[in-house]
Scaffold this motif. Structure first.
Motif, PDB file in Angstrom:
ATOM      1  N   THR A   9      88.733  25.744 -22.651  1.00 37.27           N
ATOM      2  CA  THR A   9      88.254  26.430 -23.888  1.00 37.27           C
ATOM      3  C   THR A   9      87.131  27.467 -23.556  1.00 37.27           C
ATOM      4  N   GLU A  10      87.438  28.488 -24.347  1.00 38.88           N
ATOM      5  CA  GLU A  10      86.566  29.956 -24.071  1.00 38.88           C
ATOM      6  C   GLU A  10      85.923  30.423 -22.712  1.00 38.88           C
ATOM      7  N   ASP A  49      80.463  24.566 -25.594  1.00 36.04           N
ATOM      8  CA  ASP A  49      81.846  24.308 -24.831  1.00 36.04           C
ATOM      9  C   ASP A  49      82.023  22.994 -24.729  1.00 36.04           C
ATOM     10  N   ARG A  52      83.463  21.066 -28.388  1.00 41.79           N
ATOM     11  CA  ARG A  52      84.642  21.419 -28.507  1.00 41.79           C
ATOM     12  C   ARG A  52      84.433  20.452 -28.604  1.00 41.79           C
ATOM     13  N   ASN A  69      87.138  17.418 -29.734  1.00 38.52           N
ATOM     14  CA  ASN A  69      89.106  17.746 -29.937  1.00 38.52           C
ATOM     15  C   ASN A  69      89.710  16.236 -28.475  1.00 38.52           C
ATOM     16  N   ASN A 128      76.418  28.454 -37.392  1.00 44.95           N
ATOM     17  CA  ASN A 128      77.336  28.334 -35.252  1.00 44.95           C
ATOM     18  C   ASN A 128      78.205  26.799 -35.692  1.00 44.95           C
ATOM     19  N   GLN A 132      81.358  27.285 -36.332  1.00 44.16           N
ATOM     20  CA  GLN A 132      82.508  28.084 -36.373  1.00 44.16           C
ATOM     21  C   GLN A 132      82.882  27.889 -34.391  1.00 44.16           C
ATOM     22  N   SER A 133      81.989  26.918 -33.777  1.00 49.09           N
ATOM     23  CA  SER A 133      82.077  26.444 -32.306  1.00 49.09           C
ATOM     24  C   SER A 133      83.682  26.089 -32.544  1.00 49.09           C
ATOM     25  N   ALA A 175      85.917  25.214 -34.056  1.00 49.88           N
ATOM     26  CA  ALA A 175      87.067  26.486 -35.075  1.00 49.88           C
ATOM     27  C   ALA A 175      87.575  26.947 -34.163  1.00 49.88           C
ATOM     28  N   LYS A 176      86.690  27.381 -32.501  1.00 46.34           N
ATOM     29  CA  LYS A 176      87.391  28.253 -31.203  1.00 46.34           C
ATOM     30  C   LYS A 176      88.544  27.481 -30.803  1.00 46.34           C
ATOM     31  N   PRO A 177      89.440  27.846 -30.428  1.00 46.93           N
ATOM     32  CA  PRO A 177      90.886  26.798 -29.745  1.00 46.93           C
ATOM     33  C   PRO A 177      90.252  26.103 -28.747  1.00 46.93           C
TER      34      PRO A 177
END
Length: 375
Positions: A59-60, A87, A90, A94, A131, A134-135, A137-139
């Protein structure tokens, strides 16, 4: 076309990711996921036995390997200030959603923040809340074989201790718990949430009118500190060179037994003394925030620390923190996740969890016939 999102509650803590994703009316039990917040940076070589799915993610531009039961895998310390927007967080979120079988599902995800992070100057900390959403929501992509990941379509962030109060107030079917409702109608109720990194105290205003900010707060005396302390004492008493793995120390806290060199030893004295000291620390912070608590209607105890105190010392230990009505939640480590699930399914409107889905174009039947004819 309209689609109803699946409401999920997830307590994405520093020690454990707890997920609540439904209630089984036939058995009278909630559907839970329980995943330790343990991962290593990069791709770790863990030899697989059998047909196991991979637990490596990207991720990122960062890669992580989630520890799925490997007690000896060196993992990252989650007790960092930016953990809720990292990261690492996140990735763990997931992984947990996919591992409980929610891969491919479109979700309305409710997560939380500790009291001192959720509130700023007695108001919601909008910047951090935004924030965090938004974090998440990142793939995130899985490296190697495995189940698909969930689709986090919409989100909400709540205060973790307040989520635990929702759990106490709202039943599994959305009705209210009459006894809790009667208490909060006339007196404030405190929630003591003993989490992985933090101890949260939130004093809920009468009739659920908010939170008394000056009587609420967070202290960094969570379960991870207790595990570290017990691990150090085990190492010292048994003259070990290696640090006892956190997974095994936590098991010792629950069973009062620890296995060295293949033999089990009674460590109840170490465990009980450490937990007694932990209870004292909790009591000190409780008094610092609430005084003697005589103006409270009840105190609700939740979190992994509550579960450990109950297993080590029994429910009578909570009376040394509050001498009034002590309510110890069922499965206390899941109270926040249950409250978040109830928030998603009973406090949000149906419109909040409904999204527009583009209609899938159907292939005209004449084209199908033409292809068949040409063949």
């Amino acid at each position: 076309m309209k689609q109803q999102l699946m409401g999920i509650g997830q307590d994405d803590g520093h020690d454990t990711i707890k997920t609540c994703f439904g209630y089984d009316t036939a058995t009278g039990t909630y559907h839970y996921g329980y995943h330790k917040s343990r991962a290593s940076a990069g791709l770790q070589q863990v030899m697989s036995v059998g047909n196991q799915h991979g637990s490596a993610y990207e991720t990122e531009g960062q890669q992580f390997t989630v520890a799925t039961g490997q007690a000896l895998l060196r993992t990252m310390d989650t007790r960092m200030v930016n953990y809720p927007v990292s990261d690492l967080n996140r990735t763990l979120v997931n992984h947990a959603l996919s591992d409980v079988g929610l891969g491919g599902q479109s979700l309305y995800l409710v997560t939380g923040l500790p009291v001192d992070q959720y509130y700023k100057d007695s108001k919601p900390n909008v910047e951090l809340i935004e924030n965090k959403m938004q974090s998440l929501a990142k793939p995130v992509t899985r490296i190697g074989a495995g189940a698909p990941l969930a689709k986090i379509v919409r989100q909400k962030v709540v205060s973790e201790a307040i989520a635990a109060f929702y759990d106490a107030l709202i039943n599994h079917d959305g009705t209210q718990n009459a006894s809790i409702q009667q208490i909060i109608a006339r007196r404030p109720v405190a929630v003591v949430d003993m989490g992985g990194k933090t101890l949260d105290i939130a004093v809920v205003i009468e009739n659920v009118g908010g939170v008394y900010g000056h009587r609420s707060g967070t202290e960094n005396i969570g379960v991870l500190n207790l595990i570290t302390k017990v691990g150090a004492r085990l190492k010292s008493q048994f003259n070990l060179s290696n640090d006892p793995p956190a997974k095994y120390v936590e098991e010792a806290l629950r069973t009062k037994q620890y296995e060295f060199f293949g033999e089990s030893h009674d460590v109840s004295q170490i465990v009980e003394q450490a937990v007694q000291e932990y209870v004292g620390e909790v009591a000190q912070f409780f008094v610092a925030k609430t005084g003697d608590g005589s103006d409270l209607g009840a105190v609700i105890f939740v979190g992994g620390g509550t579960a450990l105190i109950r297993s080590a010392l029994g429910d009578t230990a909570f009376a040394s923190i509050f001498q009034g009505k002590c309510l110890v939640a069922d499965d206390p480590e899941f109270a926040n996740a249950r409250g978040m699930w109830k928030f998603a399914n009973f406090l949000l409107s149906a419109e909040d969890r409904t999204v527009d889905v583009p209609a899938v174009e159907e292939v005209p039947t004449i084209a199908a016939g033409a292809r068949k004819k040409a063949a």
